[in-house]
Design a protein around this motif. Structure first.
Motif, PDB file in Angstrom:
ATOM      1  N   THR A 167       0.830  -1.200   0.000  1.00 10.75           N
ATOM      2  CA  THR A 167       0.000   0.000   0.000  1.00 10.75           C
ATOM      3  C   THR A 167       0.872   1.260   0.000  1.00 10.75           C
ATOM      4  O   THR A 167       1.836   1.355   0.759  1.00 10.75           O
ATOM      5  N   ASP A 168       0.520   2.228  -0.841  1.00 10.16           N
ATOM      6  CA  ASP A 168       1.222   3.510  -0.848  1.00 10.16           C
ATOM      7  C   ASP A 168       0.799   4.301   0.390  1.00 10.16           C
ATOM      8  O   ASP A 168      -0.371   4.685   0.528  1.00 10.16           O
ATOM      9  N   SER A 223       6.539   4.460   0.620  1.00 11.95           N
ATOM     10  CA  SER A 223       6.373   5.910   0.684  1.00 11.95           C
ATOM     11  C   SER A 223       7.277   6.612  -0.316  1.00 11.95           C
ATOM     12  O   SER A 223       8.350   6.115  -0.677  1.00 11.95           O
ATOM     13  N   GLY A 224       6.815   7.799  -0.727  1.00 14.08           N
ATOM     14  CA  GLY A 224       7.676   8.743  -1.410  1.00 14.08           C
ATOM     15  C   GLY A 224       8.293   9.676  -0.395  1.00 14.08           C
ATOM     16  O   GLY A 224       8.321   9.396   0.810  1.00 14.08           O
ATOM     17  N   ARG A 270       9.895   1.919   2.997  1.00 13.18           N
ATOM     18  CA  ARG A 270      10.570   1.589   1.731  1.00 13.18           C
ATOM     19  C   ARG A 270      10.171   2.589   0.656  1.00 13.18           C
ATOM     20  O   ARG A 270       8.983   2.868   0.442  1.00 13.18           O
ATOM     21  N   LEU A 271      11.158   3.128  -0.020  1.00  9.05           N
ATOM     22  CA  LEU A 271      10.930   4.087  -1.094  1.00  9.05           C
ATOM     23  C   LEU A 271      10.137   3.448  -2.240  1.00  9.05           C
ATOM     24  O   LEU A 271      10.416   2.323  -2.650  1.00  9.05           O
ATOM     25  N   ASN A 272       9.147   4.181  -2.743  1.00  9.36           N
ATOM     26  CA  ASN A 272       8.403   3.694  -3.918  1.00  9.36           C
ATOM     27  C   ASN A 272       8.340   4.726  -5.043  1.00  9.36           C
ATOM     28  O   ASN A 272       7.577   4.555  -5.995  1.00  9.36           O
ATOM     29  N   ASP A 273       9.144   5.790  -4.935  1.00  3.44           N
ATOM     30  CA  ASP A 273       9.147   6.847  -5.945  1.00  3.44           C
ATOM     31  C   ASP A 273      10.560   7.036  -6.486  1.00  3.44           C
ATOM     32  O   ASP A 273      11.402   7.654  -5.826  1.00  3.44           O
ATOM     33  N   CYS A 332      14.816  12.350  -2.157  1.00  4.63           N
ATOM     34  CA  CYS A 332      15.226  11.570  -0.997  1.00  4.63           C
ATOM     35  C   CYS A 332      13.975  10.903  -0.428  1.00  4.63           C
ATOM     36  O   CYS A 332      12.856  11.167  -0.884  1.00  4.63           O
ATOM     37  N   LEU A 333      14.174  10.069   0.578  1.00  4.67           N
ATOM     38  CA  LEU A 333      13.025   9.512   1.289  1.00  4.67           C
ATOM     39  C   LEU A 333      12.621  10.426   2.444  1.00  4.67           C
ATOM     40  O   LEU A 333      11.461  10.818   2.561  1.00  4.67           O
TER      41      LEU A 333
END
Length: 361
Positions: free
Chosen positions: A18-19, A47-48, A75-78, A83-84
């Protein structure tokens, strides 16, 4: 008054699918109103980019190991994010007990970032603290602190980032009890100016770009660290015209198997060393242990060729170190152009024969 904000109360779901970007941003915004805590329960949250404001803590539950994240993971998704976690302007903010995973996305994406357009950009000490975190797999630096003023990074694992584990350009830091492992551009890399940093009790291993790397720097204390299998010098310091790397104390460290030449081509053959200095002044290198070696599996390249290499420098003390089998070719190399160098009682000889790099007494 409510001052602890659980991201799941804002809609975050730690299922790794899930975003959760907007939920995390909302929790951070709520915490900013009261200098509160953003709480991250165990789980994997996608997350972005999001930001921490002044006095806000991002806190999770630490359960990570050398090989894997655990507990609270963001965890980065973008892949297009800068940056995160952006902590610019987050004076006194903290990140504790978290795993931050870059997932290998994008190009030059940092894990945690502070970036001001000039030194003292915030007109006060930044003072962020990052504690007990595992930060890795970012396409940029694990932690990127540009024009920082006061910080601490303690008991963290900064690993497998394509950039440096920790990049710092600025002043006044504590880098204590961390694990720098497998980073592409060095375990620690200093920027144009790196000053007043205490670096103690870190394990610095298998970093392709080298261990600790400095340019124009001053007042650095490097004590009680373990450097192992750096892809280049464990400590590399190169000053410039009128901007020497100055006032370093290098004491009580272990240097093992550095200068590994297999990962990248060296611009300078003397990068196959434990310590390489050029244009440095007021250095003390004493009470350290140097040894060469091969990879964990038998048959790897034995390195380094040299233990301590120095040139164009002034006021160096390199004494009372143990260097039995410290290097393959030569332990101490004076490249010339030096003024006032004190050498003595560096015990032991280089190997000279790679087929018997660890001879018996």
């Amino acid at each position: 008054m409510k001052n602890v904000f659980d991201i799941t109360e804002f809609g975050a779901v730690g299922d790794g699918a899930t975003d959760c970007t907007e939920a995390i941003r909302s929790a951070c915004a709520a915490a900013a109103q009261v200098s509160g805590v953003v709480e991250v329960p165990p789980g994997v949250y996608l997350s972005g980019k999001f930001s921490l404001s002044k006095g806000v803590s991002l806190e999770g539950h630490s359960a990570w190991s050398y090989r894997s994240d655990g507990g609270s993971v963001i965890r980065l998704n973008d892949p297009d994010a800068e940056c995160l976690v952006d902590i610019t302007g987050g004076f006194g903010c903290a990140i504790r007990n978290m795993c931050l995973d870059g997932a290998g996305l994008g190009s030059g994406v940092h894990g945690v970032m502070l970036s001001w357009p000039k030194y003292n950009g915030g007109s006060e000490e930044d003072t962020p603290s990052i504690d007990d975190c595992r930060i890795g797999n970012f396409s940029g630096d694990g932690v990127h602190l540009y024009h920082i003023w006061c910080f601490s990074v303690r008991h963290c694992m900064l690993h497998r980032n394509r950039g440096a584990g920790l990049f710092m350009d600025g002043w006044d830091g504590f880098v204590l009890d961390n694990w720098f492992s497998g980073n592409g551009n060095g375990g620690f890399r200093g920027g144009e100016c790196t000053a007043s940093v205490t670096m103690t009790g870190n394990r610095v291993e298998w970093n392709i770009g080298g261990g600790f790397i400095f340019n124009r720097s001053d007042n650095i204390n490097i004590t009680g660290n373990f450097f192992d299998r750096s892809g280049g010098p464990a400590i590399l310091a190169r000053g410039g015209e009128g901007n020497m790397a100055r006032e370093f104390a290098v004491t009580g460290n272990i240097f093992r198997r550095d200068g590994k030449p297999d990962w990248r081509a060296f611009d300078d053959p003397f990068e196959n060393s434990h310590i390489l200095l050029d244009r440095c002044v007021n250095w003390t290198i004493t009470g350290n242990n140097f040894v060469c070696g091969e990879d964990d599996a038998p048959g790897g390249t034995v390195s380094p060729d040299y233990s301590v290499v120095f040139g164009n420098s002034k006021c160096l003390i390199i004494r009372n170190n143990t260097m039995w089998c410290g290097a393959v070719k030569q332990n101490i190399v004076d490249r010339g152009g030096n003024i006032e160098v004190s050498l003595g009682e560096n015990l032991g000889e280089a190997v000279r024969d790679k087929s018997h790099w660890w001879p018996e007494f």
